[in-house]
Design an enzyme around this catalytic site. Structure first.
Site, PDB file in Angstrom:
ATOM      1  N   GLU A 159     -67.778  -3.667   8.462  1.00 16.04           N
ATOM      2  CA  GLU A 159     -68.134  -3.164   9.787  1.00 16.04           C
ATOM      3  C   GLU A 159     -67.171  -3.710  10.838  1.00 16.04           C
ATOM      4  OE1 GLU A 159     -72.310  -3.839  10.490  1.00 16.04           O
ATOM      5  OE2 GLU A 159     -72.827  -2.051   9.373  1.00 16.04           O
ATOM      6  N   GLU A 316     -74.436   1.486   3.598  1.00 14.17           N
ATOM      7  CA  GLU A 316     -75.513   0.508   3.793  1.00 14.17           C
ATOM      8  C   GLU A 316     -76.679   1.171   4.496  1.00 14.17           C
ATOM      9  OE1 GLU A 316     -74.816  -3.016   6.081  1.00 14.17           O
ATOM     10  OE2 GLU A 316     -72.879  -3.364   5.161  1.00 14.17           O
TER      11      GLU A 316
HETATM   12  C1  GAL Z   1     -74.866  -4.566   8.674  1.00 14.68           C
HETATM   13  C2  GAL Z   1     -73.904  -5.524   8.008  1.00 14.68           C
HETATM   14  C3  GAL Z   1     -74.555  -6.269   6.869  1.00 14.68           C
HETATM   15  C4  GAL Z   1     -75.895  -6.795   7.300  1.00 14.68           C
HETATM   16  C5  GAL Z   1     -76.745  -5.637   7.767  1.00 14.68           C
HETATM   17  C6  GAL Z   1     -78.132  -6.023   8.194  1.00 14.68           C
HETATM   18  O1  GAL Z   1     -74.510  -4.297   9.976  1.00 14.68           O
HETATM   19  O2  GAL Z   1     -72.780  -4.848   7.515  1.00 14.68           O
HETATM   20  O3  GAL Z   1     -73.710  -7.331   6.489  1.00 14.68           O
HETATM   21  O4  GAL Z   1     -75.725  -7.717   8.319  1.00 14.68           O
HETATM   22  O5  GAL Z   1     -76.136  -5.052   8.870  1.00 14.68           O
HETATM   23  O6  GAL Z   1     -78.844  -4.910   8.672  1.00 14.68           O
END
Ligand code: GAL
Length: 672
Positions: A159, A316
């Site tokens: 990110e 994710e």
């Molecule tokens: C994303 C990030 C992850 C984790 C996740 C939690 O933004 O890439 O590493 O922190 O959020 O929701």
């Protein structure tokens, strides 16, 4: 579809079927757990696992000290279990020794204070020290694993720009000046672009220019806008530097995880997309929003736009609650499967989760995970296993695409420029207006491509332009040309106001679209957020009024009350066989939805059967078959007239598919 397209295909990541994956922070667990984990991963049907996302301090615990033994082992273990690896470059979070030895790497806020390490992403995107050290790390990783058979995908950083997008340090100031020299060549051109005659802000030398650091009054909007562009490019340079190292050492595709989200706006992904081998997005439901599921649809459609219409990857999401909102709402039974199938409906070729196993320590310990703290004898785990099996059932969708006849124009330039200070109303926020318009399109049952303002608009019958404040001449011409060719345009207030340098277009608003819309706006007159404006049609509006003069357009509706009572609020301009509609206020959801249905009808686009505010109906099309998705977010069962093989329940349907409340179904349609 849009200008940029990824170079490779999600199909390469796992040989057959959709991707079902997760982040695995194996550093947080002992070896015994790894062995238990791979067994569970196989049980759930996990096909792709992201490792080494935050592994820098494990691989490189002190300056000059390297230890790859744990990563060697985890890659081999996953491979032995036929699980493909999405290999992180581990550059997102720097080790403590690095920022202790080289504190100049740490980012500086607009007020000139340096940020301490101890969180993550504590590095300045323009830092040469960080660039050199991160490249050394990536080189070692790519040398070692470039041809490892487990590696199916490279995950650059994590990110990029989530926390450190805007750095105001002296190193960034120098880099900003170099970027400006490339853009403007002469200081005169910069002075013109930024309008520096205002408040005596003229620059005589490049060295006088700073990032827009905290000032005692407001800063120059042109400088702010260019600083956003520069900052997005600085992080893209970091991505490119890492990707270049990998590409000379590995055949596997390279990507990073985008953040198309309501609360992150610092990267112009239109300029990033063509550097991705596959487009990957992270999406978390944001329960601070009025309708998180509508935003989820928008994010998916924008991800597809960034992928140039090709399949993309949900890199994710959360199985249940996150940990970073004021109130972290868990998913109710059934919600996970329905929403993941919705991502597939919008063009994803796989879904991955943060993270595999819920942490016991660290600030994310209360973030949901595929394996919850309570273990596998849980409802959450059973839903994960069921989802894995649905992903297998939907395997044949891989590579199929979504086709839309409606385009919604979205641009980061407009987001940055429209939300600047000192505008007519600080209550008018760009993304809220975009989401409201998208919600109305969704309620009217059409499938929408979210595209760049520079996209080719010729494939579309309806072009929707919500609050597109900053518009180039080329975009204005493209919308007008499409209408001249018979398309319908729908433009909302505060669109077309300025050019790409945030310079107001003279002669009346909405500048760039005035001729097309056949209206002239003399003056804005926004109203407080708690005021409801009545319209002659019986509809309602909020936030915004303006003195609209119809100059050729037909007046469809007027303000009944408020500061401009009697003035047009909705207009339609016939242009040859095309039409251009204008909405001069923030119409309330029901009013906007009703108007949108009318606009959709005017455009000739046929809504999907049974689709509505809470029921998404989308088609994905392949070479040999087409698939109808019905995502029922509502509390009532719905019926759809479709025949074919329903893939989630594996049964034939003959003309009448019932989709129970809260579920999703996918039918391979019979062709006549
Ligand atoms: C994303 C990030 C992850 C984790 C996740 C939690 O933004 O890439 O590493 O922190 O959020 O929701």
């Amino acid at each position: 579809m849009p200008t940029s397209a990824p170079r490779r295909d999600v199909r390469e990541l796992t040989h057959e079927g959709l991707v079902f994956g997760c982040d695995y922070n194996s550093e947080q667990w002992p070896r015994e757990t790894w062995h238990e984990d791979v067994v569970l991963m196989r049980e759930a049907g996990i096909t792709l696992v992201a490792v080494n996302i935050f592994g820098w301090a494990t691989l490189n615990p002190a300056e000059g000290v390297w230890d790859f033994s744990l990563l060697d082992e985890i890659l081999d273990l996953l491979h032995a279990n036929q699980i493909a690896v999405n290999l992180g470059t581990a550059t997102a979070s720097t080790p403590a020794w690095l920022t202790t030895a080289y504190p100049e790497v740490l980012p500086v806020a607009a007020d000139g204070t340096r940020r301490f390490p101890g969180g993550r992403q504590a590095w300045c995107p323009s830092s040469p020290v960080y660039r050199e050290r991160s490249k050394e790390l990536v080189t070692r990783i790519a040398d070692r694993y470039g041809s490892h058979p487990a590696v199916a995908l490279w995950h650059v950083s994590n990110e990029l720009g989530c926390h450190n997008a805007l750095c105001y340090c002296d190193v960034s100031a120098t880099a900003f000046r170099e970027w400006l020299k490339e853009r403007y060549v002469t200081i005169d051109a910069l002075n013109t672009a930024w309008g520096t005659t205002f408040w005596s802000q003229r620059y005589g030398e490049w060295d006088e220019i700073l990032p827009p650091r905290a000032t005692i009054s407001t800063t120059n909007p042109g400088q702010e806008l260019d600083f956003h562009r520069f900052s997005s490019d600085a992080l893209l340079d970091q991505y490119r530097a890492e990707a270049e190292v990998i590409r000379t050492r590995s055949e596997a595709p390279v990507t990073t995880n985008f953040m198309v989200a309501a609360h992150i706006r610092n990267l112009d992904y239109w300029s990033w997309a063509s550097d991705m081998d596959v487009v990957a997005n992270d999406h978390y439901l944001d329960h601070r929003l009025a309708d998180p599921v509508v935003e989820m649809g928008f994010s998916s459609d924008l991800s597809r736009g960034l992928a140039g219409g090709k399949p993309w990857l949900l890199m994710e999401t959360a199985v249940g609650a996150v940990n970073w909102q004021p109130l972290n709402v868990a998913r109710v039974p059934g919600e996970l499967q329905r929403q993941m199938v919705a991502h597939i409906a919008h063009g994803a070729d796989g879904v991955c989760f943060f993270q595999w196993r819920a942490s016991t320590q660290g600030s994310e310990k209360f973030h949901s995970a595929l394996v919850p703290h309570a273990g596998t004898d849980t409802r959450a785990w059973r839903e994960v296993v069921a989802l894995g099996s649905t992903m297998k059932d939907l395997a044949e969708l891989q590579g199929t695409v979504v086709k839309a006849e409606v385009a919604l124009l979205f641009g980061w330039d407009s987001w940055w420029a429209a939300d600047a200070d000192n505008h007519p109303s600080s209550e008018v926020r760009y993304l809220e207006q975009v989401h409201a318009t998208y919600a109305a399109l969704r309620a009217s049952g059409v499938t929408v491509d979210v595209v760049s303002p520079d996209a080719d608009l010729s494939p579309y019958r309806l072009i929707v332009v919500p609050a597109l404040y900053s518009v180039t001449d080329a975009t204005a011409a493209a919308v007008a040309d499409a209408v001249a060719m018979g398309a319908t345009a729908f433009v909302t207030f505060f669109s077309g106001i300025v050019d790409e340098n945030d310079r107001v277009r003279l002669g009346g608003y909405p500048g760039a679209f005035r001729g097309l819309l056949g209206v002239l706006v003399e003056e804005f007159s926004p109203v407080p957020a708690d005021v409801t404006l009545a319209l002659t049609s019986g509809g309602k509006a909020r936030l915004w009024t303006e003195y609209v003069r119809a100059e050729g357009a037909e007046v469809i509706d007027r303000f009944e009350d408020g500061p401009v009572a009697g003035s047009p609020v909705v207009t339609r301009n016939q242009v040859g066989s095309g039409a251009a509609w204008y909405a001069a206020s923030a119409l309330e959801p029901e009013t906007l939805a009703a108007l949108m249905s009318r606009v959709v009808e005017d455009s000739g686009v046929i809504p999907m059967p049974a689709a509505g505010p809470e029921v998404e109906v989308v088609r994905r099309v392949g070479v040999d078959a087409s698939y109808l998705f019905v995502i029922n977010h509502s509390l009532k069962d719905v019926s759809v007239d479709v025949s074919g093989m329903e893939l989630v329940q594996r049964r034939e349907v003959d003309g009448d598919l019932t989709v129970p409340a809260g579920t999703a179904r996918v039918v391979r349609e019979e062709t006549a």
